[in-house]
Design an enzyme around this catalytic site. Structure first.
Site, PDB file in Angstrom:
ATOM      1  N   SER A 110       0.837  -1.192   0.000  1.00 21.65           N
ATOM      2  CA  SER A 110       0.000   0.000   0.000  1.00 21.65           C
ATOM      3  C   SER A 110       0.880   1.254   0.000  1.00 21.65           C
ATOM      4  O   SER A 110       1.765   1.377  -0.843  1.00 21.65           O
ATOM      5  CB  SER A 110      -0.943  -0.042   1.208  1.00 21.65           C
ATOM      6  OG  SER A 110      -1.985   0.883   1.083  1.00 21.65           O
ATOM      7  N   HIS A 170      -7.883  -5.426  -0.646  1.00 26.59           N
ATOM      8  CA  HIS A 170      -6.589  -4.787  -0.408  1.00 26.59           C
ATOM      9  C   HIS A 170      -5.905  -5.350   0.833  1.00 26.59           C
ATOM     10  O   HIS A 170      -4.673  -5.374   0.907  1.00 26.59           O
ATOM     11  CB  HIS A 170      -6.789  -3.276  -0.268  1.00 26.59           C
ATOM     12  CG  HIS A 170      -5.515  -2.514  -0.137  1.00 26.59           C
ATOM     13  ND1 HIS A 170      -4.502  -2.571  -1.080  1.00 26.59           N
ATOM     14  CD2 HIS A 170      -5.051  -1.680   0.843  1.00 26.59           C
ATOM     15  CE1 HIS A 170      -3.495  -1.806  -0.704  1.00 26.59           C
ATOM     16  NE2 HIS A 170      -3.790  -1.260   0.456  1.00 26.59           N
ATOM     17  N   ASP A 210      -8.164  -6.922  -5.074  1.00 27.00           N
ATOM     18  CA  ASP A 210      -7.805  -5.595  -4.563  1.00 27.00           C
ATOM     19  C   ASP A 210      -8.343  -4.538  -5.520  1.00 27.00           C
ATOM     20  O   ASP A 210      -7.794  -4.308  -6.594  1.00 27.00           O
ATOM     21  CB  ASP A 210      -6.287  -5.482  -4.433  1.00 27.00           C
ATOM     22  CG  ASP A 210      -5.832  -4.174  -3.800  1.00 27.00           C
ATOM     23  OD1 ASP A 210      -6.679  -3.279  -3.584  1.00 27.00           O
ATOM     24  OD2 ASP A 210      -4.631  -4.048  -3.515  1.00 27.00           O
TER      25      ASP A 210
END
Length: 373
Positions: free
Chosen positions: A144, A341, A308
């Site tokens: 991320s 995610h 994701d």
């Protein structure tokens, strides 16, 4: 074994906005042992709301946020590697940020804290690595926002890192990703307790921060994972009712996540860090993303996840294509997962094996600084 957070003071840090911060504190944790030649160090980059506590158990009995990936025999094997994780600049878990005391006023910075970038975060990390006496990192890894920092390391300090592992990330935010961050920022700033960021020693903007976290948390999960976890189950009710209290299990979960977040995160840090993410663009100032990666000297392992939708696989594939366009050594894996995610944090089976094999290859083919010069 209880892990301790350590602190290093960096005398000064010049930021991209042109201002210089003095006496910057960096909070960090380490796991494993640095070997004699200081060439087994791995820097772990945390995601947006993470901190330096990446592994082990802290004094409150809480495991690190990536404890399933870092430790003896795990992907980042602390029997072999010296693993470091620091809280980012602008954070609120020990590293200098908006909640820190401004030496000029004796009060918390609040919104008087200067604007920061992902590049500034990495510049501070480089100062920490230098202070630790590590000439070259074996690897930099993170998911991320952590992946953004990994990419910045690759182009800002190309000879200082052997391998880069950007996971579930992007080289620049899309309009949708910026939109989600702006929604969170507006929720915070609309809270009557925000007081233009000057809420320290007062009631904090808990309602706005909680809503911001709820919005963010929705983006971390997938439709399928939410369906499996919550479905349309009612909480302590047998039929619907319009009292606007908690009706569904998913509502209860989001409210819990929001209230839990308020106790550990600073609203101003939320504003500053999300803005740094939105402004991050690895290709800025270059004719293309591939051109921006021209300076990189690392080998790469890029990982994305099928479900994701916050950082979809096409963004990782853009990075991979750009790297291959400049003949870089890059391995790409798109892993199947239903966790959205959050997969890089929780779905670690295949990820562990891929990372373990990649790092073993990096050790075998490690190129010392003197070879690169």
């Amino acid at each position: 074994m209880i892990v301790e957070t350590q602190f290093t003071l960096i005398p000064s840090l010049t930021l991209d906005v042109g201002e210089t911060l003095k006496d910057v504190t960096v909070a960090y944790q380490t796991y494993g042992t640095l070997n004699a030649d200081r060439m087994n160090a791995i820097l772990i980059e945390h995601a947006f709301t993470g901190d330096a506590h990446a592994a082990g158990i802290d004094h409150e009995g809480k495991p690190g946020w990536w404890a399933n990936m870092i430790g003896p025999g795990k992907a980042f094997d602390t029997d072999r590697y010296f693993v470091i994780c620091s809280n980012v600049l602008g954070g609120c878990r020990g590293t200098t940020g908006p909640s820190s005391i401004n030496p000029a006023t004796g009060q918390p910075y609040g919104l008087k804290f200067p604007g920061i970038t992902i590049s500034d975060m990495v510049r501070l990390q480089k100062a920490l690595i230098d202070a630790l006496g590590i000439p070259k990192l074996l690897a930099v890894a993170g998911g991320s926002m952590g992946g953004m920092q990994v990419l910045e390391w690759a182009v800002a300090y190309p000879e200082a890192v052997e391998a880069c592992l950007p996971i579930a990330t992007t080289a620049r935010h899309s309009a949708q990703q910026i939109a989600f961050n702006e929604t969170g920022r507006q929720a915070i700033m609309a809270d009557p307790d925000f007081h233009a960021g000057d809420y320290y020693y007062k009631t904090p903007p808990a309602r706005g921060l909680s809503v911001a976290r709820m919005v963010g948390h929705i983006t971390y999960m997938s439709d399928e994972s939410m369906r499996e976890k919550f479905g349309r189950r009612l909480r302590d009710k047998k039929s619907f009712g319009y009292d606007f209290e908690v009706d569904f299990e998913v509502e209860s979960y989001l409210r819990y996540r929001g209230s839990q977040f308020v106790g550990r995160f600073d609203a101003n840090s939320y504003l500053y860090i999300t803005k740094a993410m939105d402004y991050f663009d690895l290709s800025a100032g270059f004719p293309s993303l591939a051109a921006s990666l021209e300076r990189a000297r690392s080998r790469f392992l890029v990982i994305s996840f099928t479900s994701d939708w916050l950082y979809p696989s096409y963004q990782s594939q853009e990075m991979v294509n750009a790297l291959r366009g400049r003949n870089h050594d890059v391995t790409y894996c798109e892993l199947s997962s239903n966790y959205g995610h959050d997969a890089f944090l929780v779905d670690i089976g295949e990820q562990t094996e891929i990372v373990r094999g990649f790092l073993a290859r990096c050790v075998r083919e490690f190129r010392p600084l003197e070879v690169l010069r």
